[in-house]
Design a protein around this motif. Structure first.
Motif, PDB file in Angstrom:
ATOM      1  N   LEU A 298      16.840  -6.365  24.743  1.00 54.52           N
ATOM      2  CA  LEU A 298      16.877  -7.550  23.893  1.00 54.52           C
ATOM      3  C   LEU A 298      17.105  -8.818  24.716  1.00 54.52           C
ATOM      4  N   LYS A 299      17.959  -8.749  25.736  1.00 52.41           N
ATOM      5  CA  LYS A 299      18.289  -9.927  26.553  1.00 52.41           C
ATOM      6  C   LYS A 299      17.109 -10.379  27.402  1.00 52.41           C
ATOM      7  N   THR A 300      16.349  -9.414  27.915  1.00 51.73           N
ATOM      8  CA  THR A 300      15.225  -9.766  28.786  1.00 51.73           C
ATOM      9  C   THR A 300      13.977 -10.165  28.006  1.00 51.73           C
ATOM     10  N   GLY A 301      13.972  -9.973  26.713  1.00 54.93           N
ATOM     11  CA  GLY A 301      12.814 -10.317  25.912  1.00 54.93           C
ATOM     12  C   GLY A 301      11.795  -9.206  25.797  1.00 54.93           C
ATOM     13  N   ARG A 302      12.092  -8.050  26.404  1.00 50.76           N
ATOM     14  CA  ARG A 302      11.166  -6.923  26.275  1.00 50.76           C
ATOM     15  C   ARG A 302      11.051  -6.520  24.816  1.00 50.76           C
TER      16      ARG A 302
END
Length: 302
Positions: free
Chosen positions: A51-55
């Motif tokens: 979620l943090k990396t935008g994946r």
């Protein structure tokens, strides 16, 4: 995968994260708490980083959700059709599962849609009310740790009564039968369909003492994540209680808890990963691995 009581945990966890992130003042620690409380122990390695990396494009860089409203998860038409198909399996009645209203739903598949080969035709009477009653009593006895007394007829048409502690069930797809795993009697397995009566045993005496609980052991594995080893290991050991930890060199420690009765099977599973998984503790399990390899070498196996 249409629906799974295991893998749907990830969807529910992400929904909980979105709901938490919508609250004013929510921090990354609050989101991490959702993962530890809602998902599996090893999920901390995947869910929030994705979620943090935008994946998984559901959170902004400041960890605010891209959604404007809390997510809802109603059943899809496909899920309803799958549930309708499962609800028609006579074995489901054994558990007394309540399904939502599916009267206007077409099942995804029916029994007539597939053919099972190499299965005996004299399977258990799963829809028989007495059979269902015995199954549910035994299941409750397993959960409460209480002994039961059953009566059955042997091959010579003699009536027998046996008292034991039920420990579990096993289902044979080939025989289409359910067997009861017993402890505390000379018989270790009973065909559920052969049981004529089943009640809780309330007799007196030392036998009524509950058998000792099977001992649990710890196992620590060092995983080199090549050839997707980490993901395969998580799937392979999915039913064990476990914790995963990422090391500074990119490798992983996987700590498992298992019952002593599963030890031989666990040795075989660990060996199936070859050099990508190494046992670091305990020493007696390391010796089991060594002895197994020596036995294979003596047999000419490589």
């Amino acid at each position: 995968m249409i629906f799974s009581e295991l893998y749907s945990v990830y969807y529910n966890t992400v929904a909980k994260i979105m709901e938490t992130a919508l609250r004013p003042g929510a921090t990354e620690r609050d989101l991490q708490k959702c993962v530890t409380e809602q998902a599996f122990s090893e999920s901390v390695l995947t869910i929030l980083p994705a979620l943090k990396t935008g994946r998984w494009p559901l959170l902004s860089e400041d960890l605010t959700p891209v959604l404007h409203h809390p997510p809802t998860m109603p059943l899809t038409t496909l899920e309803k059709r799958w549930l309708k198909a499962i609800s028609q399996d006579p074995r489901v009645r054994l558990f007394g599962v309540e399904f939502p209203d599916l009267s206007d739903v077409e099942p995804l598949f029916c029994e007539e849609d597939y053919r099972v080969y190499d299965r005996y035709a004299d399977g258990d009477p799963f829809e028989d009310e007495t059979y269902i009653k015995h199954f549910r009593l035994l299941r409750d006895a397993i959960g409460s740790g209480r002994p039961v007394k059953i009566t059955m007829t042997d091959r010579r048409e003699r009536e027998l009564w046996v008292r034991f502690f039920p420990r579990g069930f096993e289902y044979s797809a080939k025989d289409d039968k359910i067997r009861v795993i017993a402890e505390g009697s000379k018989f270790k397995r009973f065909n559920l369909a052969k049981i004529e009566s089943c009640v809780y045993y309330n007799g007196q005496g030392s036998w009524k003492m509950k058998p000792p609980v099977e001992r649990r052991k710890d196992l620590t594995l060092l995983i080199t994540n090549q050839r997707n080893t980490l993901e395969r290991a998580m799937l392979h050991f999915a039913h064990f209680e476990k914790q995963a930890e990422r090391l500074s060199d990119g490798r992983y420690l996987l700590r498992l808890k298992y019952y002593e009765n599963d030890e031989t099977e666990l040795v075989i599973r660990v060996l199936s990963f070859g050099p990508y998984i190494r046992v670091t503790a305990p020493e007696d399990f390391v010796n089991l691995i060594k002895n197994r390899l020596k036995s294979q070498k003596d047999c000419g196996l490589k």
